[in-house]
Motif scaffolding. Structure first.
Motif, PDB file in Angstrom:
ATOM      1  N   GLY A  69       0.774  -1.232   0.000  1.00  0.00           N
ATOM      2  CA  GLY A  69       0.000   0.000   0.000  1.00  0.00           C
ATOM      3  C   GLY A  69       0.804   1.280   0.000  1.00  0.00           C
ATOM      4  N   TYR A  70       2.122   1.179  -0.150  1.00  0.00           N
ATOM      5  CA  TYR A  70       2.967   2.374  -0.177  1.00  0.00           C
ATOM      6  C   TYR A  70       3.168   2.859  -1.615  1.00  0.00           C
ATOM      7  CZ  TYR A  70       4.264   1.217   4.641  1.00  0.00           C
ATOM      8  OH  TYR A  70       4.231   0.932   5.989  1.00  0.00           O
ATOM      9  N   GLU A  71       3.224   4.180  -1.776  1.00  0.00           N
ATOM     10  CA  GLU A  71       3.743   4.753  -3.014  1.00  0.00           C
ATOM     11  C   GLU A  71       5.263   4.697  -2.922  1.00  0.00           C
ATOM     12  OE1 GLU A  71       2.133   5.862  -5.695  1.00  0.00           O
ATOM     13  OE2 GLU A  71       0.211   5.280  -4.822  1.00  0.00           O
ATOM     14  N   VAL A  72       5.917   4.268  -4.001  1.00  0.00           N
ATOM     15  CA  VAL A  72       7.363   4.063  -3.955  1.00  0.00           C
ATOM     16  C   VAL A  72       8.022   4.784  -5.117  1.00  0.00           C
ATOM     17  CG1 VAL A  72       9.228   2.380  -3.874  1.00  0.00           C
ATOM     18  CG2 VAL A  72       7.007   1.811  -2.883  1.00  0.00           C
ATOM     19  N   GLU A  73       9.099   5.499  -4.806  1.00  0.00           N
ATOM     20  CA  GLU A  73       9.893   6.194  -5.817  1.00  0.00           C
ATOM     21  C   GLU A  73      11.351   5.749  -5.698  1.00  0.00           C
ATOM     22  OE1 GLU A  73       9.383  10.290  -4.888  1.00  0.00           O
ATOM     23  OE2 GLU A  73       7.353  10.421  -5.742  1.00  0.00           O
ATOM     24  N   GLY A  74      12.109   5.949  -6.774  1.00  0.00           N
ATOM     25  CA  GLY A  74      13.538   5.681  -6.746  1.00  0.00           C
ATOM     26  C   GLY A  74      14.304   6.919  -7.134  1.00  0.00           C
ATOM     27  N   THR A  75      15.455   7.130  -6.502  1.00  0.00           N
ATOM     28  CA  THR A  75      16.299   8.261  -6.867  1.00  0.00           C
ATOM     29  C   THR A  75      17.719   7.755  -7.096  1.00  0.00           C
ATOM     30  OG1 THR A  75      17.118  10.445  -6.175  1.00  0.00           O
ATOM     31  CG2 THR A  75      16.697   8.838  -4.425  1.00  0.00           C
ATOM     32  N   GLU A  76      18.273   8.048  -8.262  1.00  0.00           N
ATOM     33  CA  GLU A  76      19.592   7.539  -8.638  1.00  0.00           C
ATOM     34  C   GLU A  76      20.671   8.559  -8.303  1.00  0.00           C
ATOM     35  OE1 GLU A  76      19.711   6.186 -12.647  1.00  0.00           O
ATOM     36  OE2 GLU A  76      17.860   5.017 -12.488  1.00  0.00           O
ATOM     37  N   ALA A  77      21.729   8.079  -7.662  1.00  0.00           N
ATOM     38  CA  ALA A  77      22.850   8.950  -7.295  1.00  0.00           C
ATOM     39  C   ALA A  77      24.022   8.076  -6.872  1.00  0.00           C
ATOM     40  CB  ALA A  77      22.466   9.893  -6.164  1.00  0.00           C
ATOM     41  N   ASP A  78      25.221   8.669  -6.774  1.00  0.00           N
ATOM     42  CA  ASP A  78      26.354   7.903  -6.285  1.00  0.00           C
ATOM     43  C   ASP A  78      26.224   7.702  -4.778  1.00  0.00           C
ATOM     44  OD1 ASP A  78      27.245  10.224  -4.973  1.00  0.00           O
ATOM     45  OD2 ASP A  78      28.644  10.743  -6.569  1.00  0.00           O
ATOM     46  N   LEU A  79      27.140   6.948  -4.215  1.00  0.00           N
ATOM     47  CA  LEU A  79      27.025   6.550  -2.818  1.00  0.00           C
ATOM     48  C   LEU A  79      27.017   7.744  -1.870  1.00  0.00           C
ATOM     49  CD1 LEU A  79      26.911   4.321  -0.676  1.00  0.00           C
ATOM     50  CD2 LEU A  79      29.429   4.278  -0.723  1.00  0.00           C
ATOM     51  N   GLY A  80      27.922   8.694  -2.089  1.00  0.00           N
ATOM     52  CA  GLY A  80      28.003   9.837  -1.194  1.00  0.00           C
ATOM     53  C   GLY A  80      26.707  10.627  -1.133  1.00  0.00           C
ATOM     54  N   VAL A  81      26.112  10.877  -2.290  1.00  0.00           N
ATOM     55  CA  VAL A  81      24.850  11.619  -2.354  1.00  0.00           C
ATOM     56  C   VAL A  81      23.726  10.794  -1.735  1.00  0.00           C
ATOM     57  CG1 VAL A  81      23.141  12.643  -3.904  1.00  0.00           C
ATOM     58  CG2 VAL A  81      25.588  12.931  -4.371  1.00  0.00           C
ATOM     59  N   THR A  82      23.726   9.493  -1.994  1.00  0.00           N
ATOM     60  CA  THR A  82      22.698   8.618  -1.423  1.00  0.00           C
ATOM     61  C   THR A  82      22.753   8.613   0.098  1.00  0.00           C
ATOM     62  OG1 THR A  82      22.670   7.188  -3.380  1.00  0.00           O
ATOM     63  CG2 THR A  82      21.847   6.240  -1.328  1.00  0.00           C
ATOM     64  N   MET A  83      23.950   8.510   0.657  1.00  0.00           N
ATOM     65  CA  MET A  83      24.090   8.488   2.113  1.00  0.00           C
ATOM     66  C   MET A  83      23.691   9.831   2.727  1.00  0.00           C
ATOM     67  SD  MET A  83      25.034   5.419   2.986  1.00  0.00           S
ATOM     68  CE  MET A  83      25.728   5.554   4.627  1.00  0.00           C
ATOM     69  N   ALA A  84      24.057  10.924   2.064  1.00  0.00           N
ATOM     70  CA  ALA A  84      23.643  12.241   2.555  1.00  0.00           C
ATOM     71  C   ALA A  84      22.124  12.377   2.499  1.00  0.00           C
ATOM     72  CB  ALA A  84      24.314  13.341   1.726  1.00  0.00           C
ATOM     73  N   GLY A  85      21.518  11.847   1.420  1.00  0.00           N
ATOM     74  CA  GLY A  85      20.064  11.878   1.302  1.00  0.00           C
ATOM     75  C   GLY A  85      19.384  11.063   2.384  1.00  0.00           C
ATOM     76  N   LEU A  86      19.967   9.918   2.720  1.00  0.00           N
ATOM     77  CA  LEU A  86      19.433   9.104   3.816  1.00  0.00           C
ATOM     78  C   LEU A  86      19.479   9.866   5.130  1.00  0.00           C
ATOM     79  CD1 LEU A  86      20.870   5.498   3.294  1.00  0.00           C
ATOM     80  CD2 LEU A  86      18.478   6.058   3.665  1.00  0.00           C
ATOM     81  N   SER A  87      20.563  10.575   5.354  1.00  0.00           N
ATOM     82  CA  SER A  87      20.724  11.287   6.630  1.00  0.00           C
ATOM     83  C   SER A  87      19.710  12.411   6.774  1.00  0.00           C
ATOM     84  CB  SER A  87      22.148  11.841   6.744  1.00  0.00           C
ATOM     85  OG  SER A  87      22.348  12.933   5.858  1.00  0.00           O
ATOM     86  N   LYS A  88      19.324  13.021   5.639  1.00  0.00           N
ATOM     87  CA  LYS A  88      18.396  14.155   5.684  1.00  0.00           C
ATOM     88  C   LYS A  88      16.938  13.733   5.533  1.00  0.00           C
ATOM     89  CE  LYS A  88      20.613  16.237   2.367  1.00  0.00           C
ATOM     90  NZ  LYS A  88      21.011  17.217   1.319  1.00  0.00           N
ATOM     91  N   GLY A  89      16.702  12.478   5.184  1.00  0.00           N
ATOM     92  CA  GLY A  89      15.340  12.015   4.982  1.00  0.00           C
ATOM     93  C   GLY A  89      14.850  12.180   3.558  1.00  0.00           C
ATOM     94  N   ASP A  90      15.713  12.650   2.643  1.00  0.00           N
ATOM     95  CA  ASP A  90      15.331  12.723   1.236  1.00  0.00           C
ATOM     96  C   ASP A  90      15.261  11.324   0.628  1.00  0.00           C
ATOM     97  OD1 ASP A  90      15.326  15.491   1.425  1.00  0.00           O
ATOM     98  OD2 ASP A  90      17.415  15.666   0.807  1.00  0.00           O
ATOM     99  N   VAL A  91      16.033  10.412   1.179  1.00  0.00           N
ATOM    100  CA  VAL A  91      15.992   8.998   0.818  1.00  0.00           C
ATOM    101  C   VAL A  91      15.575   8.234   2.070  1.00  0.00           C
ATOM    102  CG1 VAL A  91      17.365   6.997   0.081  1.00  0.00           C
ATOM    103  CG2 VAL A  91      17.784   9.246  -0.941  1.00  0.00           C
ATOM    104  N   ASP A  92      14.644   7.308   1.923  1.00  0.00           N
ATOM    105  CA  ASP A  92      14.159   6.541   3.072  1.00  0.00           C
ATOM    106  C   ASP A  92      14.893   5.224   3.256  1.00  0.00           C
ATOM    107  OD1 ASP A  92      11.806   8.217   3.912  1.00  0.00           O
ATOM    108  OD2 ASP A  92      11.229   7.808   1.833  1.00  0.00           O
ATOM    109  N   ILE A  93      15.242   4.571   2.128  1.00  0.00           N
ATOM    110  CA  ILE A  93      15.774   3.204   2.185  1.00  0.00           C
ATOM    111  C   ILE A  93      16.904   3.050   1.167  1.00  0.00           C
ATOM    112  CG2 ILE A  93      15.206   0.753   1.877  1.00  0.00           C
ATOM    113  CD1 ILE A  93      12.204   1.673   2.313  1.00  0.00           C
ATOM    114  N   PHE A  94      17.950   2.325   1.563  1.00  0.00           N
ATOM    115  CA  PHE A  94      19.028   1.963   0.635  1.00  0.00           C
ATOM    116  C   PHE A  94      19.347   0.490   0.848  1.00  0.00           C
ATOM    117  CE2 PHE A  94      23.793   2.013  -0.258  1.00  0.00           C
ATOM    118  CZ  PHE A  94      23.626   1.880  -1.622  1.00  0.00           C
TER     119      PHE A  94
END
Length: 298
Positions: A69-94
Motif C-alpha cells: 500500500g505504499y507509493e514508492v519512488e527511486g532516486t539515482e545517485a552515487d554513494l556519497g549523495v545517497t548516504m547524505a540523502g538518507l541522513s536528511k530524509g530525502d531517501v528513506d531506504i538503501f
C-alpha cells in the motif's frame, strides 16, 4: 414591517453562517477520520547507486512495498549523495550498503541512519584474472609478470571506498603495478576487450556480479595478506524516522534476507536484457513463502 423583515433577514443570515461554519468543521473532522481509517501511507524513496548489485533487491522491495500500500519512488545517485540523502530524509531506504568498505559514510551519518538488516554476507572481492591465465592463482603469482598486464590493475572509480585497499595489496606483495580507475562499465569493457583476444589482464572483481559469467574470470587467493580485501557483508539502511513513519515497511525490511546466488542470477538476467521489474517479480513468485515470512513481524 420593514424593521421586522430586516431583523428576520439578519437572523437567518447569522443562522445560516453558523450552520455552514459548523458543517465545515464536521466535514473536516469526518475527512480526517476517513483518512485514518484508510490507513494512508507515506511515499517512500529508495536510493539507487550505479551498481549492478543494487538493482535486484531494490526492484523486489519496490514491488513488495507497493503491494503493502505504499507509493514508492527511486532516486539515482552515487554513494556519497545517497548516504547524505538518507541522513536528511530525502531517501528513506538503501538496499546495498557494503561493510566494511562503506563504513566511513555510515560513521559520518550514524546519528540519523539505521542499519536495519543484512541482505547477505560473504561477498568475495579481490584481484581477478581470466581463467586461461592458468599459472596465476594467487596474488603472489603476479610477481615478475607485471609487464604482461601493462603493470596495471583495472578498477572502478577511485572515489569508491571498495578499491582503497588495492594499492595496499600491491605494496604488500611488492608488485610493480598501479591501479587504473574508471567506471564499472569502462573497466569491464577494457577487460572484455583483452579477454576476447586472450590477452593477460588483471582487474578488480567482486560478488555478486555477472562479470564471472560474462568474462569467465577467477578471483586470486591472497595468502600473504588475508586481512586485505576481506569478504563484504551487505546491509539494508534506512533513515531513522522510517520506523515511526512507515512501521509496516520497517518491519518487513528488518526481516529482509536474500541469498547472494539469487542476486547474482538476477544480475546476469538483467545484463542479458531482461526487464529488471519482471526479473524481480519472477523471484517474488518463486519465493512468496519467504516474502510472507519477511512481512510477518515476529
Amino acid at each position: 414591517m420593514k424593521k421586522t423583515v430586516i431583523f428576520i433577514t439578519i437572523f437567518l443570515f447569522i443562522a445560516m453562517y453558523g450552520c455552514e461554519s459548523g458543517g465545515g468543521s464536521d466535514t473536516t473532522a469526518s475527512s480526517n477520520g476517513t483518512d485514518n481509517e484508510k490507513g494512508d501511507k507515506p511515499t517512500l524513496t529508495l536510493g539507487i547507486t550505479p551498481w549492478t548489485s543494487t538493482v535486484p533487491a531494490t526492484e523486489i522491495v519496490k514491488i513488495v512495498l507497493k503491494d503493502m500500500g505504499y507509493e514508492v519512488e527511486g532516486t539515482e545517485a552515487d554513494l556519497g549523495v545517497t548516504m547524505a540523502g538518507l541522513s536528511k530524509g530525502d531517501v528513506d531506504i538503501f538496499m546495498d550498503y557494503w561493510d566494511p568498505q562503506h563504513k566511513p559514510y555510515l560513521d559520518e551519518f550514524s546519528d540519523s541512519i539505521d542499519v536495519v538488516s543484512t541482505s547477505y554476507d560473504d561477498a568475495a572481492r579481490g584481484i581477478a584474472v581470466p581463467k586461461y591465465m592458468e599459472d596465476v592463482n594467487d596474488v603472489d603469482d603476479l610477481k615478475g609478470k607485471e609487464d604482461i598486464v601493462n603493470n596495471e590493475v583495472l578498477a572502478i572509480e577511485e572515489s569508491d571506498p571498495t578499491v582503497e585497499e588495492i594499492p595496499k595489496l600491491i605494496d604488500i606483495y611488492d608488485l610493480d603495478m598501479e591501479m587504473t580507475n574508471s567506471s564499472e562499465a569502462a573497466m569491464l569493457a577494457a577487460a572484455k576487450s583483452k579477454i576476447e583476444k586472450e590477452e593477460p589482464v588483471v582487474l578488480f572483481g567482486w560478488r555478486p556480479h555477472s562479470m564471472f559469467h560474462l568474462l569467465d574470470i577467477k578471483l586470486l587467493t591472497n595468502k600473504n595478506a588475508p586481512e586485505v580485501l576481506t569478504p563484504s557483508t551487505i546491509h539494508v539502511l534506512a533513515n531513522q524516522e522510517l520506523k515511526d513513519n512507515a512501521p509496516e515497511a520497517y518491519a518487513f525490511l528488518r526481516n529482509w534476507r536474500i541469498p547472494i546466488d539469487d542476486i547474482e542470477d538476477m544480475i546476469i538476467k538483467i545484463d542479458n536484457g531482461e526487464n529488471p521489474e519482471e526479473v524481480a517479480q519472477d523471484w517474488i513468485d518463486d519465493n512468496q513463502d519467504k516474502i510472507d515470512e519477511m512481512k510477518n513481524d515476529n
